[in-house]
Design a protein around this motif. Structure first.
Motif, PDB file in Angstrom:
ATOM      1  N   HIS A 163      70.903 -56.603 -50.877  1.00 23.55           N
ATOM      2  CA  HIS A 163      71.275 -56.667 -52.257  1.00 23.55           C
ATOM      3  C   HIS A 163      72.463 -55.948 -52.528  1.00 23.55           C
ATOM      4  O   HIS A 163      72.680 -54.978 -52.024  1.00 23.55           O
ATOM      5  N   LEU A 164      73.192 -56.784 -53.407  1.00 22.83           N
ATOM      6  CA  LEU A 164      74.789 -55.938 -53.799  1.00 22.83           C
ATOM      7  C   LEU A 164      74.252 -54.890 -54.935  1.00 22.83           C
ATOM      8  O   LEU A 164      73.637 -55.305 -56.137  1.00 22.83           O
ATOM      9  N   ASN A 165      74.867 -53.830 -54.926  1.00 21.40           N
ATOM     10  CA  ASN A 165      75.199 -52.885 -55.927  1.00 21.40           C
ATOM     11  C   ASN A 165      76.328 -53.274 -56.939  1.00 21.40           C
ATOM     12  O   ASN A 165      77.415 -52.842 -56.746  1.00 21.40           O
ATOM     13  N   ASN A 166      75.982 -53.899 -58.016  1.00 19.01           N
ATOM     14  CA  ASN A 166      77.416 -54.377 -58.672  1.00 19.01           C
ATOM     15  C   ASN A 166      77.329 -53.787 -60.058  1.00 19.01           C
ATOM     16  O   ASN A 166      78.096 -54.570 -61.023  1.00 19.01           O
ATOM     17  N   ASN A 167      76.320 -52.995 -60.640  1.00 23.42           N
ATOM     18  CA  ASN A 167      76.191 -52.623 -61.847  1.00 23.42           C
ATOM     19  C   ASN A 167      76.227 -53.401 -63.125  1.00 23.42           C
ATOM     20  O   ASN A 167      76.848 -53.240 -64.141  1.00 23.42           O
ATOM     21  N   ASP A 168      75.664 -54.670 -62.673  1.00 25.04           N
ATOM     22  CA  ASP A 168      75.470 -55.614 -63.955  1.00 25.04           C
ATOM     23  C   ASP A 168      73.944 -56.183 -63.757  1.00 25.04           C
ATOM     24  O   ASP A 168      73.908 -57.224 -62.868  1.00 25.04           O
ATOM     25  N   LEU A 169      73.179 -55.908 -64.721  1.00 18.63           N
ATOM     26  CA  LEU A 169      72.018 -56.268 -64.561  1.00 18.63           C
ATOM     27  C   LEU A 169      71.832 -58.186 -64.615  1.00 18.63           C
ATOM     28  O   LEU A 169      71.066 -58.443 -63.840  1.00 18.63           O
ATOM     29  N   PHE A 170      72.664 -58.423 -65.514  1.00 20.93           N
ATOM     30  CA  PHE A 170      72.796 -59.881 -65.682  1.00 20.93           C
ATOM     31  C   PHE A 170      73.284 -60.840 -64.576  1.00 20.93           C
ATOM     32  O   PHE A 170      72.915 -62.084 -64.743  1.00 20.93           O
ATOM     33  N   ASN A 171      74.004 -60.183 -63.569  1.00 25.04           N
ATOM     34  CA  ASN A 171      74.429 -61.238 -62.379  1.00 25.04           C
ATOM     35  C   ASN A 171      74.148 -60.091 -61.097  1.00 25.04           C
ATOM     36  O   ASN A 171      74.993 -58.984 -60.832  1.00 25.04           O
ATOM     37  N   GLN A 172      73.203 -60.283 -60.627  1.00 22.36           N
ATOM     38  CA  GLN A 172      72.722 -59.632 -59.283  1.00 22.36           C
ATOM     39  C   GLN A 172      72.807 -60.580 -58.191  1.00 22.36           C
ATOM     40  O   GLN A 172      72.520 -61.893 -58.346  1.00 22.36           O
ATOM     41  N   TYR A 173      72.996 -60.249 -56.967  1.00 20.34           N
ATOM     42  CA  TYR A 173      73.462 -61.128 -55.835  1.00 20.34           C
ATOM     43  C   TYR A 173      72.657 -60.391 -54.756  1.00 20.34           C
ATOM     44  O   TYR A 173      72.513 -59.268 -54.621  1.00 20.34           O
ATOM     45  N   PHE A 174      72.112 -61.443 -53.977  1.00 19.71           N
ATOM     46  CA  PHE A 174      71.342 -61.289 -52.678  1.00 19.71           C
ATOM     47  C   PHE A 174      71.817 -62.188 -51.507  1.00 19.71           C
ATOM     48  O   PHE A 174      72.373 -63.182 -51.718  1.00 19.71           O
ATOM     49  N   LEU A 175      71.691 -61.621 -50.525  1.00 21.08           N
ATOM     50  CA  LEU A 175      71.710 -62.716 -49.217  1.00 21.08           C
ATOM     51  C   LEU A 175      70.252 -62.970 -48.918  1.00 21.08           C
ATOM     52  O   LEU A 175      69.500 -61.723 -48.505  1.00 21.08           O
ATOM     53  N   ILE A 176      70.189 -64.095 -48.673  1.00 17.63           N
ATOM     54  CA  ILE A 176      68.766 -64.631 -48.447  1.00 17.63           C
ATOM     55  C   ILE A 176      68.675 -65.776 -46.996  1.00 17.63           C
ATOM     56  O   ILE A 176      69.629 -66.243 -46.637  1.00 17.63           O
ATOM     57  N   GLN A 177      67.855 -65.814 -46.503  1.00 12.94           N
ATOM     58  CA  GLN A 177      67.295 -66.723 -45.318  1.00 12.94           C
ATOM     59  C   GLN A 177      66.416 -67.766 -45.838  1.00 12.94           C
ATOM     60  O   GLN A 177      65.440 -67.356 -46.325  1.00 12.94           O
ATOM     61  N   ASN A 178      66.831 -68.966 -45.864  1.00 11.15           N
ATOM     62  CA  ASN A 178      65.983 -69.992 -46.105  1.00 11.15           C
ATOM     63  C   ASN A 178      65.257 -70.674 -44.671  1.00 11.15           C
ATOM     64  O   ASN A 178      65.805 -71.090 -43.866  1.00 11.15           O
ATOM     65  N   GLN A 179      63.971 -70.185 -44.773  1.00 17.29           N
ATOM     66  CA  GLN A 179      63.189 -70.366 -43.554  1.00 17.29           C
ATOM     67  C   GLN A 179      62.989 -71.773 -43.288  1.00 17.29           C
ATOM     68  O   GLN A 179      62.379 -72.165 -42.296  1.00 17.29           O
ATOM     69  N   ASP A 180      63.310 -72.752 -44.207  1.00 22.92           N
ATOM     70  CA  ASP A 180      62.914 -74.363 -43.977  1.00 22.92           C
ATOM     71  C   ASP A 180      64.319 -74.595 -43.316  1.00 22.92           C
ATOM     72  O   ASP A 180      64.096 -75.889 -42.654  1.00 22.92           O
ATOM     73  N   HIS A 181      65.192 -74.126 -43.304  1.00 25.79           N
ATOM     74  CA  HIS A 181      66.565 -74.493 -42.595  1.00 25.79           C
ATOM     75  C   HIS A 181      66.473 -74.357 -40.979  1.00 25.79           C
ATOM     76  O   HIS A 181      65.584 -73.331 -40.765  1.00 25.79           O
TER      77      HIS A 181
END
Length: 620
Positions: A183-201
């Motif tokens: 999860h990224l610390n970017n000081n903006d509640l309206f735009n938060q970013y995550f790295l995720i793994q899609n287990q279906d891939h």
């Protein structure tokens, strides 16, 4: 670049979890997880200042950005918040989570979205007198700033956002095939970013996931969240102060009931009130009760009872008027602000309707506060009157009973028989104060609260319940309905080792470590898909292996293993796709023979060895 070693290598007294060694962002403290269940906190010189036993294996630890608090997530599903200065437990979140995957503490930086946002902004709360700082579970009751932090918690089933340790948006459903990695610390509640793994891939690559809160009036949403946080804090504070009232009343009741019970055992009549009335009217003290008045009660009992009585009456009046009334006044200000916002939104052409706010509900809550205040002022009047009657009653016992038995004549004093009769009839055995609190008199032999209406407690419970059910729940539903998730597919593959790192208000990077190179992918928040990639290769001259790296601000420090020792490279991110690299030798075999893990804050770093016990601190 120079690396300044601050002291010789130190040794942790236990097995360190190398993935959970952290720096406090603002205090120069190293926090490590020892033996899976305990957090130990060290100064730069290796001095341990405190430790925290989580009583459950620790999965993750995260600091608030200002360094005031840190948060632990455990295998037991509990989220616990601690004071960074002393390790004091501040709060345990009410929810229990299932297999916590990720916790991260972010700040939302205030932005003026429109030209006239702050034109008529006046912080009324800031100009009110401060409340007591002893508030138990609450977080800084006198903090009236517009700072907003939010703790993001993700478990196997849901996402939860905890604003300012107070307002919880819970049970945000997530797709079952997605596992959150970073999860990224970017000081903006309206735009938060995550790295995720899609287990279906089929492959093990990661994707960038963005949440977006689709609202037009962002400033109003933040304002509502802040007001809700303050309301919850004040409601918690009122609850703690009502408990303070209970703690002031209980010792007096216990002592008073014990004396009355002993008196009952001494008299032949079953009714203590009849005995006291006879004593008042005839001024004759039965022989069988003289032992009670002189030995069981006596001068000592008189002093204890009048002291406890004065402490109770004075303490209740102080808590009610200075603390609870002041808190209710603040709630009036906040609810009036929310009422104005909801009316404006309802009457305007806003596409965001009223953010789940209902002016009629808010007006009803204001009426509950008015009833609450009326009951408090009536109780204060009862306290004033009852204290006067109690003092007359206890002085009558001292002067006309105890002193009379001792001297056979007693002291000359003016006794207001009317006041004593009034006290005996209306206050002695069923005080008017009791009906305002939820008092447990089951252990009392004489004193009874027959009706037990709990007027103040009922007022608080009604206000708290109405606020939660009719304002918080609709707002929470509104928030969740406007929270959207979007994927950004990059042209390059992100491995499972990839990590997100904040750079500035417009850009962040994703780092992927390979044996001797570091892949840097820089993306902008405005258009994440158009990412710039660069690979930093450290195998050009001498065979090097990347052991560990850390990012702070726009600086990357990389711990490298070489054929002849160990190096630290510093990469300065200057502009898009422009980097400045410096390398310094870190060969210090007598200090730390096998460096493996690197941890940083803004000024200092810590290197941990391969045994997960020895470490050294440096300034970078």
């Amino acid at each position: 670049m120079t690396i300044s070693l601050l002291s010789p290598a130190h040794k942790f007294l236990g097995l360190v979890d190398e993935s959970l060694i952290n720096w406090c962002p603002t205090l120069n403290l190293i926090t490590v997880v020892i033996n899976k269940t305990s957090v130990w906190v060290y100064r730069l010189n290796g001095e341990r200042i405190y430790s925290v036993n989580n009583k459950s294996p620790i999965l993750s630890i995260t600091f608030m950005k200002n360094g005031l608090f840190f948060c632990l997530a455990g295998v037991d599903g509990k989220i616990k918040i601690y004071d960074s200065n002393n390790g004091k437990l501040i709060k345990i979140l009410s929810s229990t989570f299932d297999q916590i995957k990720l916790i991260n503490w972010n700040f939302h930086t205030y932005k003026s979205y429109h030209k006239f946002d702050d034109l008529f902004k006046v912080n009324v709360l800031e100009n009110l007198p401060s409340l007591s700082s002893e508030v138990g579970d609450n977080i800084d009751i006198n903090n009236n700033s517009n700072d907003l932090n939010f703790l993001t918690i993700i478990d196997s089933q849901r996402l939860c956002i905890n604003f300012n340790n107070l307002l919880i948006i819970d049970d945000i459903s997530l797709a079952s095939n997605i596992e959150f990695k970073d999860h990224l610390n970017n000081n903006d509640l309206f735009n938060q970013y995550f790295l995720i793994q899609n287990q279906d891939h089929d492959d093990d690559s990661l994707q960038l996931l963005q949440w977006n809160i689709a609202v037009e009036n962002k400033k109003i949403l933040i304002d509502i969240i802040l007001k809700f946080c303050k309301i919850i804090n004040y409601l918690n504070y009122i609850d703690s102060q009502l408990q303070q009232c209970h703690s002031k009343v209980t010792p007096f009741l216990q002592l008073y009931d014990r004396y009355l019970s002993n008196l009952k055992d001494s008299i032949e009549e079953d009714d203590i009130m009849i005995y006291l009335f006879d004593l008042l009217l005839t001024n004759l003290i039965p022989e069988e009760t003289k032992d009670f008045w002189l030995n069981q009660f006596g001068e000592r009992g008189y002093k204890k009872l009048i002291k406890l009585g004065s402490n109770m009456y004075d303490g209740l009046r102080e808590v009610l008027f200075i603390q609870i009334v002041s808190c209710l006044e603040r709630l009036c200000i906040l609810f009036n602000d929310l009422y104005s916002i909801s009316k404006w939104l309802k009457d305007s052409n806003s596409n965001d309707d009223t953010f789940g706010l209902n002016p009629l509900i808010i007006n009803g809550l204001l009426n509950h506060i008015k009833v609450f205040l009326k009951r408090i002022y009536k109780l204060i009047w009862i306290i004033n009157k009852e204290q006067e009657l109690f003092n007359n009653f206890i002085n009558w016992i001292k002067n006309d009973i105890i002193d009379k038995i001792l001297s056979s004549t007693g002291k000359d004093c003016v006794i207001k028989e009317h006041d004593i009769i009034l006290y005996l009839n209306n206050h002695c055995f069923n005080s008017g104060i009791w009906q305002y609190f939820d008092l447990n008199l089951s252990d009392c032999d004489i004193l009874r609260n027959e009706s037990n209406p709990k007027l103040l407690v009922d007022s608080y419970n009604l206000l708290n319940t109405e606020f939660n059910e009719k304002l918080l729940i609709p707002f929470s539903k509104y928030f969740k309905s406007h929270l959207n998730f979007e994927f950004a597919d990059f042209p390059i593959k992100l491995s499972l080792e990839s990590k997100l790192h904040y750079i500035n208000e417009s850009h962040s990077i994703i780092l992927t470590r390979k044996d001797s190179s570091l892949q840097i992918l820089e993306f902008s928040y405005s258009n994440p898909i158009k990412a710039i990639t660069k690979e930093l290769n450290f195998n050009q001259q001498i065979n090097k292996e990347i052991l560990s790296y850390q990012v702070y601000d726009n600086k990357i420090l990389i711990l490298l293993k070489t054929e002849i020792g160990y190096d630290i490279s510093r990469v300065i991110i200057k502009n898009s796709n422009e980097f400045e690299i410096e390398t310094v030798s870190c060969n210090s075999g007598t200090r730390l023979p096998d460096p493996q893990k690197l941890a940083l804050n803004a000024e200092f770093g810590c290197i941990l060895d391969g045994n997960n016990q020895n470490y050294m601190v440096f300034k970078h």
